[in-house]
Write a protein that holds these residues in place. Structure first.
Motif, short mmCIF file in Angstrom:
data_model
loop_
_atom_site.label_atom_id
_atom_site.label_comp_id
_atom_site.label_asym_id
_atom_site.label_seq_id
_atom_site.Cartn_x
_atom_site.Cartn_y
_atom_site.Cartn_z
N VAL A 175 -8.72 -27.99 25.99
CA VAL A 175 -8.41 -28.92 24.05
C VAL A 175 -7.20 -27.71 24.33
O VAL A 175 -5.95 -28.36 24.02
N SER A 209 -15.77 -36.97 20.27
CA SER A 209 -15.11 -35.81 19.99
C SER A 209 -16.15 -34.79 19.57
O SER A 209 -16.25 -33.42 20.09
N VAL A 245 -16.36 -33.19 23.73
CA VAL A 245 -15.84 -32.40 24.05
C VAL A 245 -15.94 -31.32 23.19
O VAL A 245 -15.94 -30.17 23.62
N LEU A 246 -16.61 -31.16 21.81
CA LEU A 246 -16.83 -30.17 21.08
C LEU A 246 -17.99 -29.03 21.79
O LEU A 246 -17.76 -27.56 21.63
N GLU A 265 -16.21 -26.79 24.59
CA GLU A 265 -15.52 -26.54 23.80
C GLU A 265 -16.54 -24.63 23.28
O GLU A 265 -16.27 -24.23 23.49
N LYS A 307 -9.28 -32.28 13.12
CA LYS A 307 -10.13 -31.30 14.68
C LYS A 307 -10.41 -32.93 15.35
O LYS A 307 -10.60 -32.67 17.00
N LYS A 308 -11.24 -33.96 15.06
CA LYS A 308 -12.18 -34.99 15.69
C LYS A 308 -10.48 -34.99 16.56
O LYS A 308 -9.83 -36.16 17.38
N LEU A 366 -9.31 -33.11 19.43
CA LEU A 366 -10.59 -32.92 20.61
C LEU A 366 -10.63 -34.28 20.77
O LEU A 366 -10.76 -34.19 22.23
N GLU A 411 -8.59 -34.14 26.21
CA GLU A 411 -10.20 -34.81 26.50
C GLU A 411 -9.41 -36.79 27.36
O GLU A 411 -9.50 -36.02 28.86
#
Length: 475
Positions: A6, A192, A195-196, A199, A331-332, A335, A339
């Motif tokens: 990200v 999200s 992706v998290l 990360e 945050k979501k 993210l 992506e």
């Protein structure tokens, strides 16, 4: 497969262009590191920088030459005070010397040591060659700014030709939308969440949150600055800043605030009608790109020329859709957006020099549409539908900046891309993905085919479209 974080897709930097400003700036930094690694830095007697192709054709308007100098002086685009830029540049121009990486002084003639070459290098139209003269011998290093602030070297091109494979270390590597949906199903997570998890494989969540907050605060500060700065943009077109006037007309005249955060809360109390929403979203987008056009600090998302779309759509969600939204929503959003942008970068391009403006505004609109769709309750399938709809209606969009400046039509295009993103998200929410005829992966492929078929004069060269249809004298 390339691993794209990200923080690769969303970078803090200085305008006006990620490929023509931030990229060359980062290339200069990488060159210095390479010289140091090879024990050559302290021996350099003279520097020459050759700019090729699009970097040459629109480099003056994009401040490419200034970015190179700033990179050579060791200035950090993420943290340096913006007001120091003019001082550094003027010192070089006046004294004909450069403080190399802020460590040693070497002769440098602004007019002759940066060379603009109209021809392109084979690998990419944004090519540059840094030459160090050491004891009478020239050492050349070639770099390419491939869009979004990403920089690759000549060696990377050769490694691809020799089929050297770079493996992604993410636990859930994604190249295509279909792969992303499979991981969502396998893990029972929204996009999200997947992706998290990727990360978290390279940094802890505390660091992730810290950096995402820094990105959002930069976006908010940028919108705030743009809405409260009056006057004309630099560059010679005498373009009046519009966000200031628009903001003054729609903000409550009795409102009072002392920070970007208080400003956000104030906007939440304003009247909500369709026309007002259109004006607010446009105002946010214009504000960001007016800051970008004046060498201000922005977040590359995925490029500087398209930096206004994602913050304006996220701000729309915060001040219009959900007054209770907090950092977890931000945050979501970031993210998911990153992506979607990475899928376009891996399979097409985010460089206007390679794909026209569809690769910048089109991609940013797709990123924002998908991210908004998830926050509004969309399924992973609907998120990709939103991204597909947004890009589908940007296909073929050319890059034709007047005077090589990221002003006309670039600034307005951010407001249009933001509005399209919101509309795309709403359409996707009312769509059954099983009935969709064009999947995201197909529109990404189509965008890339369109980019390859597009005439080079419509790819950030200022040799076609509005760039030649409207003359500086008309402005």
């Amino acid at each position: 497969m390339e691993c794209i974080s990200v923080f690769d897709m969303l970078k803090i930097g200085v305008g006006p262009s990620s490929s023509h400003t931030l990229g060359p700036w980062r290339a200069a930094e990488r060159w210095i590191k390479e010289l140091k690694d090879k024990k050559r830095f302290d021996k350099v007697d003279k520097i020459t920088v050759d700019l090729y192709g699009s970097l040459s054709l629109t480099g003056k308007g994009h401040a490419t030459d200034l970015a190179v100098i700033l990179g050579l002086t060791g200035a950090d685009p993420e943290r340096m005070p913006i007001e120091d830029i003019d001082t550094i540049i003027n010192d070089v121009k006046t004294n004909n010397v450069l403080m190399f990486n802020n460590e040693r002084t070497i002769p440098f003639d602004f007019k002759s040591n940066i060379v603009f070459n109209r021809k392109s290098l084979p690998f990419h139209s944004n090519g540059m060659v840094f030459t160090a003269l050491i004891n009478g011998r020239n050492y050349k290093y070639t770099y390419y700014s491939i869009g979004g602030g990403f920089v690759v070297q000549e060696e990377r091109k050769k490694s691809k030709a020799n089929k050297i494979i770079f493996y992604c270390t993410f636990p859930y590597p994604v190249a295509y939308g279909e792969e992303l949906l499979k991981f969502c199903d396998q893990l029972q997570l929204p996009i999200s969440g997947v992706v998290l998890e990727n990360e978290k494989s390279i940094r802890d969540e505390t660091e992730i949150d810290f950096e995402l907050k820094r990105i959002w605060n930069t976006m908010l500060e940028c919108m705030y600055t743009g809405c409260h700065t009056e006057g004309n943009l630099p560059g010679g077109l005498n373009v009046r800043r519009r966000a200031y006037d628009m903001h003054k007309n729609i903000i409550d005249v009795n409102s009072s605030y002392d920070s970007p955060e208080e400003w956000l809360e104030t906007i939440r109390q304003t009247e909500v009608k369709f026309r007002q929403i259109l004006k607010w979203v446009s105002c946010f987008a214009l504000a960001v790109n007016e800051v970008n056009a004046s060498l201000g600090r922005v977040v590359t998302a995925p490029t500087n020329g398209s930096a206004g779309v994602i913050p304006s759509v996220l701000m729309y969600y915060l001040v219009i859709e959900n007054h209770d939204a907090d950092f977890e929503h931000i945050k979501k959003f970031l993210l998911v957006a990153s992506e979607i942008g990475s899928i376009f970068k891996k399979n097409a391009t985010i460089s206007a020099a390679m794909g026209g403006c569809q690769a910048e505004i089109g991609v940013s609109s797709a990123m924002a549409a998908g991210a908004l769709c998830e926050l509004l309750g969309g399924t992973p399938e609907q998120v990709l539908v939103a991204a597909e709809i947004a890009m589908e209606h940007h296909l073929g969009l050319t890059c034709d900046p007047i005077g090589g400046l990221v002003q006309i039509p670039c600034i307005e295009r951010n407001s249009m891309g933001a509005i399209k993103a919101i509309n795309a998200a709403e359409l996707a929410l009312d769509t059954d993905p099983k009935n969709v005829k064009v999947p995201l992966d197909k529109v990404v492929q189509t965008m890339w085919e369109t980019a390859k078929d597009m005439s080079s004069k419509y790819k950030e060269t200022s040799e076609g479209g509005l760039a030649v249809g409207v003359h500086l004298t008309d402005c």
